[in-house]
Scaffold this motif. Sequence first.
Motif, mmCIF file in Angstrom:
data_model
loop_
_atom_site.group_PDB
_atom_site.id
_atom_site.type_symbol
_atom_site.label_atom_id
_atom_site.label_comp_id
_atom_site.label_asym_id
_atom_site.label_seq_id
_atom_site.Cartn_x
_atom_site.Cartn_y
_atom_site.Cartn_z
ATOM 1 N N VAL A 176 0.849 -1.195 0.000
ATOM 2 C CA VAL A 176 0.000 0.000 0.000
ATOM 3 C C VAL A 176 0.879 1.238 0.000
ATOM 4 C CG1 VAL A 176 -1.778 1.300 1.244
ATOM 5 C CG2 VAL A 176 -1.791 -1.207 1.316
ATOM 6 N N TRP A 177 0.562 2.160 -0.892
ATOM 7 C CA TRP A 177 1.159 3.500 -0.823
ATOM 8 C C TRP A 177 0.147 4.391 -0.114
ATOM 9 C CZ3 TRP A 177 5.014 6.273 -4.286
ATOM 10 C CH2 TRP A 177 6.064 5.415 -4.656
ATOM 11 N N LEU A 178 0.571 4.962 1.001
ATOM 12 C CA LEU A 178 -0.245 5.907 1.761
ATOM 13 C C LEU A 178 0.377 7.277 1.519
ATOM 14 C CD1 LEU A 178 -2.448 6.517 3.838
ATOM 15 C CD2 LEU A 178 -0.864 5.756 5.629
ATOM 16 N N ALA A 179 -0.239 8.032 0.608
ATOM 17 C CA ALA A 179 0.442 9.208 0.064
ATOM 18 C C ALA A 179 -0.290 10.498 0.425
ATOM 19 C CB ALA A 179 0.541 9.084 -1.443
ATOM 20 N N ASP A 180 0.480 11.481 0.834
ATOM 21 C CA ASP A 180 -0.084 12.802 1.126
ATOM 22 C C ASP A 180 -0.295 13.586 -0.162
ATOM 23 O OD1 ASP A 180 -0.094 12.667 3.930
ATOM 24 O OD2 ASP A 180 2.022 13.195 4.028
ATOM 25 N N TYR A 181 -1.424 14.289 -0.228
ATOM 26 C CA TYR A 181 -1.610 15.330 -1.243
ATOM 27 C C TYR A 181 -1.993 16.571 -0.438
ATOM 28 C CZ TYR A 181 -2.880 17.299 -5.836
ATOM 29 O OH TYR A 181 -2.933 18.057 -6.987
ATOM 30 N N LYS A 182 -0.979 17.375 -0.126
ATOM 31 C CA LYS A 182 -1.148 18.427 0.879
ATOM 32 C C LYS A 182 -1.695 19.738 0.328
ATOM 33 C CE LYS A 182 3.138 16.824 3.123
ATOM 34 N NZ LYS A 182 2.929 16.573 4.541
ATOM 35 N N PHE A 183 -1.218 20.125 -0.871
ATOM 36 C CA PHE A 183 -1.503 21.461 -1.385
ATOM 37 C C PHE A 183 -2.170 21.368 -2.759
ATOM 38 C CE2 PHE A 183 2.611 21.477 0.887
ATOM 39 C CZ PHE A 183 2.250 22.226 2.001
ATOM 40 N N GLY A 184 -3.230 22.117 -2.910
ATOM 41 C CA GLY A 184 -3.951 22.064 -4.183
ATOM 42 C C GLY A 184 -3.447 23.047 -5.214
ATOM 43 N N ASN A 185 -2.461 23.849 -4.826
ATOM 44 C CA ASN A 185 -1.869 24.784 -5.792
ATOM 45 C C ASN A 185 -0.405 24.992 -5.429
ATOM 46 O OD1 ASN A 185 -1.480 27.630 -4.344
ATOM 47 N ND2 ASN A 185 -3.309 26.623 -3.501
ATOM 48 N N ASP A 186 0.378 25.365 -6.448
ATOM 49 C CA ASP A 186 1.825 25.454 -6.233
ATOM 50 C C ASP A 186 2.238 26.649 -5.384
ATOM 51 O OD1 ASP A 186 2.134 23.143 -7.611
ATOM 52 O OD2 ASP A 186 2.948 24.063 -9.434
ATOM 53 N N GLU A 214 -1.739 -0.734 -4.172
ATOM 54 C CA GLU A 214 -2.949 -0.131 -3.631
ATOM 55 C C GLU A 214 -2.581 1.273 -3.159
ATOM 56 O OE1 GLU A 214 -4.806 -2.432 -0.555
ATOM 57 O OE2 GLU A 214 -6.119 -0.772 0.021
ATOM 58 N N LEU A 215 -3.477 2.222 -3.355
ATOM 59 C CA LEU A 215 -3.191 3.610 -3.005
ATOM 60 C C LEU A 215 -4.263 4.156 -2.068
ATOM 61 C CD1 LEU A 215 -1.748 6.393 -3.406
ATOM 62 C CD2 LEU A 215 -3.206 6.708 -5.419
ATOM 63 N N ILE A 216 -3.815 4.813 -1.026
ATOM 64 C CA ILE A 216 -4.697 5.620 -0.179
ATOM 65 C C ILE A 216 -4.105 7.023 -0.150
ATOM 66 C CG2 ILE A 216 -5.685 5.961 2.118
ATOM 67 C CD1 ILE A 216 -5.311 2.945 2.623
ATOM 68 N N VAL A 217 -4.928 8.019 -0.444
ATOM 69 C CA VAL A 217 -4.469 9.406 -0.453
ATOM 70 C C VAL A 217 -4.947 10.103 0.812
ATOM 71 C CG1 VAL A 217 -4.562 11.627 -1.654
ATOM 72 C CG2 VAL A 217 -4.527 9.493 -2.969
ATOM 73 N N LYS A 245 -9.183 5.577 -2.493
ATOM 74 C CA LYS A 245 -9.570 5.853 -1.108
ATOM 75 C C LYS A 245 -8.883 7.135 -0.646
ATOM 76 C CE LYS A 245 -9.971 0.958 0.039
ATOM 77 N NZ LYS A 245 -9.312 -0.168 0.748
ATOM 78 N N ILE A 246 -9.645 7.975 0.038
ATOM 79 C CA ILE A 246 -9.131 9.268 0.490
ATOM 80 C C ILE A 246 -9.439 9.440 1.966
ATOM 81 C CG2 ILE A 246 -9.270 11.780 0.204
ATOM 82 C CD1 ILE A 246 -10.403 11.071 -2.675
ATOM 83 N N ASN A 247 -8.412 9.789 2.700
ATOM 84 C CA ASN A 247 -8.607 10.097 4.112
ATOM 85 C C ASN A 247 -8.467 11.601 4.292
ATOM 86 O OD1 ASN A 247 -8.651 10.330 6.870
ATOM 87 N ND2 ASN A 247 -7.167 8.694 7.243
ATOM 88 N N LEU A 248 -9.570 12.254 4.560
ATOM 89 C CA LEU A 248 -9.599 13.699 4.799
ATOM 90 C C LEU A 248 -9.431 13.919 6.290
ATOM 91 C CD1 LEU A 248 -10.096 16.600 3.769
ATOM 92 C CD2 LEU A 248 -12.540 16.180 4.073
#
Lengths: 289, 68
Positions: A176-186, A214-217, A245-248
């Motif tokens: 599983v890659w548990l990956a952060d997507y922190k910022f919606g703009n540069d 498998e990916l969870i963001v 899958k997204i964990n907010l």
Amino acid sequence: MIALPETVSGKRIAHRAQVASERALIARQKLSCCNLCAHHCGVNRLQAEQGPCHAGPTSRVFSAQIEVSDELELIPTFAIALSGCDLRCSFCITGKESWNPHAGERFDVKGLADQATHALENGARTIMILGGEPTIHLPDALAIAAALPDDAKLIWKTNAHGSAEARELLDGIFDVWLADYKFGNDACAQRLALVPHYNEVVRENLLWANDHSELIVRHLLMPGHVDCCWQAVAQWLAEHLPQVKINLRSGFWPAWQARKHADLRGTTSSLETERALRIAHDYNLCLVE
Amino acid sequence: MSTPNTTLQSAEVLILPDGKILAHNITPEMAAVLCELQPDNQGMQQRAAQTARQPDSNLRQHEHPTRN
């Protein structure tokens, strides 16, 4: 160009320990011109040259314990946190260790593998390798994967700012890659984490991870960033990774140097959290806890 | 000041003025404590139910040089 002993796509490899061991050696060689993260600084870490992460040839660990604060499907996990990171997030919850690759203890592969294996035998469901950022310590991350049972479920907790070179070495190793997507703009990424071209790099990593494991963001909701960051992240995920899958996460904690930024001096309000959840609902995102 | 014989285990909790509790790196032991503080928190109840035994002390690494 170093030939990889084995490459796979979209599935976990057989004989993972053996392959991870071979790739750990390759990753070690790559420290002589380090391009493991997307900064592509190219320093010779074997000769103590330092890039943005300040990491040297060896890793250190600042935490190794069973935890239950990650996604419910992954816990209890035995989490091994490596010191140092290639990003400089002002609000980092472990900033003291994540900004300092010299923090913590010597990385003892056998000792950590013994602890992890013991944890698995006593109820842990997964082993999580995290940081800081584990990508900058790929040789040791692969070394510990090599020291764990082939059937252990391994989690790669990452900031998704790795390079294609790093991804190639990771292919098929972690379940599983548990990956952060922190910022919606540069602009927010540059201001709050000192990282350029953030969205291009993260999106490339997320798309790759979704194809290869498998990916969870994860997205940490930040105060004042529902529209500029979460809305944009949610829209992109809905368009490009609609099933993922997204964990907010709403528990923003104004840690480390967050107070340098007026927008990050508090926590997220209940109104912001409610609005963020409405956005997730509107985009039909697959939220997990 | 460093403290001898500290293990690598840790968890942190932040209690806000409004009584909201934030935590990270939650160990099973800490989850049990948080459940006592917040008996209505279903999410934490779920996490506390996910138990596993920490590795024995003789399997742990030694003191954490940066933790005070």
